[in-house]
Scaffold this active site. Structure first.
Site, PDB file in Angstrom:
ATOM      1  CE  LYS A  13     -42.283  16.476 -10.636  1.00 24.60           C
ATOM      2  NZ  LYS A  13     -41.768  17.321 -12.411  1.00 24.60           N
ATOM      3  NE  ARG A  87     -37.881  20.202  -7.148  1.00 18.30           N
ATOM      4  CZ  ARG A  87     -39.351  20.428  -7.428  1.00 18.30           C
ATOM      5  NH1 ARG A  87     -39.536  19.777  -6.892  1.00 18.30           N
ATOM      6  NH2 ARG A  87     -39.189  20.434  -8.443  1.00 18.30           N
ATOM      7  NE  ARG A 126     -48.039  23.991 -14.001  1.00 15.36           N
ATOM      8  CZ  ARG A 126     -47.093  22.607 -13.504  1.00 15.36           C
ATOM      9  NH1 ARG A 126     -46.927  22.363 -13.501  1.00 15.36           N
ATOM     10  NH2 ARG A 126     -45.430  24.126 -14.257  1.00 15.36           N
ATOM     11  NE  ARG A 160     -46.090  25.269 -10.527  1.00 13.81           N
ATOM     12  CZ  ARG A 160     -46.098  24.848 -10.466  1.00 13.81           C
ATOM     13  NH1 ARG A 160     -46.478  23.293 -10.173  1.00 13.81           N
ATOM     14  NH2 ARG A 160     -44.589  24.216 -10.282  1.00 13.81           N
ATOM     15  NE  ARG A 171     -40.669  25.096 -12.768  1.00 17.83           N
ATOM     16  CZ  ARG A 171     -42.077  25.625 -12.825  1.00 17.83           C
ATOM     17  NH1 ARG A 171     -41.937  26.811 -13.533  1.00 17.83           N
ATOM     18  NH2 ARG A 171     -42.812  23.985 -12.100  1.00 17.83           N
TER      19      ARG A 171
HETATM   20  P1  AP5 Z   1     -47.842  18.894 -14.756  1.00 17.88           P
HETATM   21  O1  AP5 Z   1     -48.659  17.188 -14.700  1.00 17.88           O
HETATM   22  O2  AP5 Z   1     -48.136  19.530 -13.971  1.00 17.88           O
HETATM   23  O3  AP5 Z   1     -45.626  18.110 -14.518  1.00 17.88           O
HETATM   24  P2  AP5 Z   1     -44.783  18.159 -13.310  1.00 17.88           P
HETATM   25  O4  AP5 Z   1     -43.924  16.910 -13.668  1.00 17.88           O
HETATM   26  O5  AP5 Z   1     -45.731  18.187 -12.386  1.00 17.88           O
HETATM   27  O6  AP5 Z   1     -44.058  19.805 -13.137  1.00 17.88           O
HETATM   28  P3  AP5 Z   1     -44.463  20.690 -12.780  1.00 17.88           P
HETATM   29  O7  AP5 Z   1     -44.527  21.625 -12.518  1.00 17.88           O
HETATM   30  O8  AP5 Z   1     -45.463  20.595 -11.735  1.00 17.88           O
HETATM   31  O9  AP5 Z   1     -42.718  20.299 -11.619  1.00 17.88           O
HETATM   32  P4  AP5 Z   1     -41.845  20.934 -10.386  1.00 17.88           P
HETATM   33  O10 AP5 Z   1     -41.085  19.842 -10.189  1.00 17.88           O
HETATM   34  O11 AP5 Z   1     -41.018  22.516 -11.862  1.00 17.88           O
HETATM   35  O12 AP5 Z   1     -42.972  21.568  -9.613  1.00 17.88           O
HETATM   36  P5  AP5 Z   1     -43.092  21.627  -7.879  1.00 17.88           P
HETATM   37  O13 AP5 Z   1     -44.494  22.294  -7.815  1.00 17.88           O
HETATM   38  O14 AP5 Z   1     -43.236  19.850  -7.529  1.00 17.88           O
HETATM   39  O15 AP5 Z   1     -48.095  18.334 -16.195  1.00 17.88           O
HETATM   40  C1  AP5 Z   1     -47.071  20.274 -16.840  1.00 17.88           C
HETATM   41  C2  AP5 Z   1     -47.748  20.433 -17.570  1.00 17.88           C
HETATM   42  O16 AP5 Z   1     -48.631  18.970 -19.245  1.00 17.88           O
HETATM   43  C3  AP5 Z   1     -50.078  19.861 -17.389  1.00 17.88           C
HETATM   44  O17 AP5 Z   1     -50.205  21.200 -18.080  1.00 17.88           O
HETATM   45  C4  AP5 Z   1     -50.416  18.946 -18.267  1.00 17.88           C
HETATM   46  O18 AP5 Z   1     -51.456  18.887 -18.466  1.00 17.88           O
HETATM   47  C5  AP5 Z   1     -49.108  18.756 -19.426  1.00 17.88           C
HETATM   48  N1  AP5 Z   1     -48.563  17.219 -19.531  1.00 17.88           N
HETATM   49  C6  AP5 Z   1     -48.649  16.145 -18.484  1.00 17.88           C
HETATM   50  N2  AP5 Z   1     -48.541  15.259 -19.064  1.00 17.88           N
HETATM   51  C7  AP5 Z   1     -49.021  14.982 -20.322  1.00 17.88           C
HETATM   52  C8  AP5 Z   1     -48.241  14.623 -21.598  1.00 17.88           C
HETATM   53  N3  AP5 Z   1     -47.625  13.005 -21.342  1.00 17.88           N
HETATM   54  N4  AP5 Z   1     -48.288  14.621 -23.184  1.00 17.88           N
HETATM   55  C9  AP5 Z   1     -48.400  16.306 -22.658  1.00 17.88           C
HETATM   56  N5  AP5 Z   1     -49.294  17.535 -21.802  1.00 17.88           N
HETATM   57  C10 AP5 Z   1     -48.921  16.534 -20.606  1.00 17.88           C
HETATM   58  O19 AP5 Z   1     -42.082  22.658  -7.660  1.00 17.88           O
HETATM   59  C11 AP5 Z   1     -42.082  24.171  -7.451  1.00 17.88           C
HETATM   60  C12 AP5 Z   1     -41.601  25.046  -5.905  1.00 17.88           C
HETATM   61  O20 AP5 Z   1     -41.263  24.159  -5.690  1.00 17.88           O
HETATM   62  C13 AP5 Z   1     -40.111  24.234  -7.029  1.00 17.88           C
HETATM   63  O21 AP5 Z   1     -39.450  25.171  -8.012  1.00 17.88           O
HETATM   64  C14 AP5 Z   1     -38.817  24.347  -5.720  1.00 17.88           C
HETATM   65  O22 AP5 Z   1     -38.739  25.494  -5.479  1.00 17.88           O
HETATM   66  C15 AP5 Z   1     -40.477  24.272  -4.802  1.00 17.88           C
HETATM   67  N6  AP5 Z   1     -40.098  22.778  -4.405  1.00 17.88           N
HETATM   68  C16 AP5 Z   1     -40.940  21.591  -4.645  1.00 17.88           C
HETATM   69  N7  AP5 Z   1     -40.148  20.452  -3.749  1.00 17.88           N
HETATM   70  C17 AP5 Z   1     -38.875  20.905  -3.340  1.00 17.88           C
HETATM   71  C18 AP5 Z   1     -38.144  20.327  -3.161  1.00 17.88           C
HETATM   72  N8  AP5 Z   1     -37.932  18.430  -2.441  1.00 17.88           N
HETATM   73  N9  AP5 Z   1     -37.182  20.451  -2.204  1.00 17.88           N
HETATM   74  C19 AP5 Z   1     -36.756  21.784  -2.360  1.00 17.88           C
HETATM   75  N10 AP5 Z   1     -37.762  22.623  -3.172  1.00 17.88           N
HETATM   76  C20 AP5 Z   1     -38.978  22.115  -4.148  1.00 17.88           C
HETATM   77 MG    MG Z   2     -46.371  19.218 -10.330  1.00 16.57          MG
END
Ligand code: AP5
Ligand code: MG
Length: 213
Positions: A13, A87, A126, A160, A171
């Site tokens: 994402k 979410r 990552r 992270r 997660r």
């Molecule tokens: P990346 O693009 O970083 O993936 P992502 O989908 O953004 O993954 P996240 O881990 O950020 O998602 P998340 O939903 O767990 O975390 P968030 O920060 O939102 O890619 C991942 C890796 O893969 C990278 O190394 C990249 O280079 C590689 N990659 C990407 N595309 C690729 C491809 N096509 N092929 C190969 N490699 C690839 O949330 C974190 C925490 O915050 C949550 O756990 C929760 O505690 C809190 N939180 C956030 N939002 C909310 C909400 N709305 N409600 C409640 N709690 C929330």
């Molecule tokens: Mg992300």
């Protein structure tokens, strides 16, 4: 044009959102990034959410809806990319109401489909530039020069606290219990467009471009 990138942790994402910001001037609203900023700047809210995030649990709807509401009224551009929000069903309803209040609507929900085995590899490999936020991976997207950001030249690379197998398991469980029902919700509304998130980063970019036109 306002879009949601919907998918499990590690689906790509953030990676795809950054591309849309660069190519289309859209505004990325990542609740994960906002919460990490609050955590690292030591605000009261940041202290409150730190342990919850590190363990991989969702923070309360009230907190994230408040963050999004604040940004929606402060930012403008060629549309918003909601990354990691909504979410829960309550967050999805709140988003519809907030957009309606601004006289805006949702264009598309892009569902990034990736299988669980790939997610573990993506998350554990990552790292991110601590200065400009560019996202890298040990194997699939390393920096050109060891430890130096291709985008801004910084050597401040960060991993992270929740990018470990234990937190990832939590997660994923949170995703399947609370977030995956949104797939059916947006499908029923007619907004859902799936993409194969397992393809190369540039292939995924092309699929998204084809959907957005
Ligand atoms: P990346 O693009 O970083 O993936 P992502 O989908 O953004 O993954 P996240 O881990 O950020 O998602 P998340 O939903 O767990 O975390 P968030 O920060 O939102 O890619 C991942 C890796 O893969 C990278 O190394 C990249 O280079 C590689 N990659 C990407 N595309 C690729 C491809 N096509 N092929 C190969 N490699 C690839 O949330 C974190 C925490 O915050 C949550 O756990 C929760 O505690 C809190 N939180 C956030 N939002 C909310 C909400 N709305 N409600 C409640 N709690 C929330
Ligand atoms: Mg992300």
């Amino acid at each position: 044009m306002n879009i949601i990138l919907l998918g499990p942790p590690g689906a790509g994402k953030g990676t795809q959102a950054r591309h849309l910001v660069d190519t289309r001037g859209m505004v990325q609203l990542s609740t994960g990034d906002m919460l990490r900023d609050a955590k690292s700047s030591g605000t009261e809210m940041g202290k409150k959410v730190a342990a919850i995030m590190d363990a991989g649990k969702l923070v309360t709807d009230e907190i994230v809806i408040g963050l999004i509401e604040e940004k929606l009224s402060a930012e403008s551009g060629a549309g918003f990319i909601f990354d990691g929000f909504p979410r829960t069903l309550a967050q999805a309803d709140a988003l519809s109401a907030l957009l309606a209040k601004l006289g805006q609507s949702l264009h598309t929900v892009i569902e990034m489909r990736v299988d669980d085995d790939a997610l573990v590899k993506r998350i554990t490999g990552r790292f991110t530039c601590g200065d400009c936020g560019e996202v890298y991976h040990d194997e699939t997207k390393p920096t050109a020069e060891d430890g130096k950001c291709d985008n801004c030249g910084s050597t401040n690379m960060v991993r992270r606290a929740d990018d470990n197998e234990d937190s990832l398991r939590t997660r994923l469980m949170e995703y399947y219990k609370k977030t995956s029902p949104l797939i059916g919700y947006y499908y029923a509304k007619g907004d859902l467009r799936p993409v194969n998130g397992l393809a190369d980063i540039t292939e995924v970019q092309k699929s998204i471009e084809a959907i957005l036109g």
